[in-house]
Design a protein around this motif. Structure first.
Motif, short mmCIF file in Angstrom:
data_model
loop_
_atom_site.label_atom_id
_atom_site.label_comp_id
_atom_site.label_asym_id
_atom_site.label_seq_id
_atom_site.Cartn_x
_atom_site.Cartn_y
_atom_site.Cartn_z
N TYR A 56 3.45 -0.93 10.15
CA TYR A 56 4.15 -0.61 8.29
C TYR A 56 3.32 0.41 7.29
O TYR A 56 4.08 1.52 6.54
N ARG A 57 1.99 0.36 7.24
CA ARG A 57 1.36 0.78 6.24
C ARG A 57 1.88 2.36 6.63
O ARG A 57 1.31 3.67 5.44
N SER A 58 1.61 2.61 7.80
CA SER A 58 1.88 4.59 8.06
C SER A 58 2.94 4.80 7.30
O SER A 58 3.38 5.87 7.13
N LEU A 59 4.42 4.00 7.87
CA LEU A 59 5.53 3.97 7.62
C LEU A 59 5.94 4.15 5.43
O LEU A 59 5.77 5.26 5.32
N ILE A 60 4.84 3.49 4.99
CA ILE A 60 3.88 3.46 3.44
C ILE A 60 3.18 4.27 3.07
O ILE A 60 2.92 4.63 1.52
N GLY A 61 2.80 5.26 3.41
CA GLY A 61 1.59 5.55 3.66
C GLY A 61 0.04 5.07 2.87
O GLY A 61 -0.71 5.59 2.15
N GLU A 62 -0.15 3.90 3.05
CA GLU A 62 -1.08 3.48 2.67
C GLU A 62 -2.03 3.51 4.10
O GLU A 62 -2.96 2.43 4.19
N GLN A 63 -1.83 4.17 5.40
CA GLN A 63 -2.91 4.32 6.31
C GLN A 63 -4.41 3.91 6.05
O GLN A 63 -4.42 5.05 5.40
N GLY A 64 -5.41 2.93 6.43
CA GLY A 64 -6.49 3.92 6.44
C GLY A 64 -7.08 2.21 5.32
O GLY A 64 -8.48 2.38 5.22
N GLU A 65 -6.56 1.54 3.86
CA GLU A 65 -6.49 0.64 3.07
C GLU A 65 -6.76 -0.39 3.32
O GLU A 65 -5.88 -1.01 4.76
#
Length: 137
Positions: free
Chosen positions: A127-136
């Protein structure tokens, strides 16, 4: 009416059927409870197997062995002694099988907690990778 005609009518009437419901109605996002997992409860159950059930089962198995051995000695030379030998062998096999099952359940309980946690982390990362928050965090 021929079979082909009837089949064509049935198929035409079924074209709008949707298979996205559970028995009793509802689909995703309804009041139906979702799968829930409690790592703490799984750990407590695994600990209970390790600390209570396993030792108690071994103790009960040993107690029966002691009593059966004493009875076998008392009936030495009789057919009863050989029958008690068979009983003891059967009992020991059953105790061993039960201990194996308990060990399997304990392993499964400990492993499922890790499996659910791992899947949760994979889903979160997807989900994070889908909404651009990967790594947070």
């Amino acid at each position: 009416m021929s079979f082909d005609d009837e089949w064509s009518r049935i198929r035409a009437g079924q074209a709008g059927v949707r298979l996205n419901q559970l028995d009793g109605g509802g689909g995703g996002g309804t009041q139906t409870p979702d799968l829930k997992s409690s790592p703490e409860a799984k750990k407590a159950a695994a600990d209970a197997i390790q600390q209570v059930l396993d030792p108690d089962t071994r103790t009960a198995g040993d107690h029966a062995d002691t009593a059966t051995a004493a009875a076998r000695a008392a009936f030495g030379g009789w057919q009863t002694a050989s029958a008690l030998q068979t009983v003891e062998e059967t009992w020991n096999g059953q105790v061993k099988m039960l201990l194996g099952r308990l060990a399997g359940e304990q392993t499964a309980l400990r492993g499922s907690g890790l499996s659910f946690r791992s899947q949760d982390l994979k889903t979160r990362d997807a989900y994070r990778s889908l909404i651009g928050e990967q790594g947070e965090n």
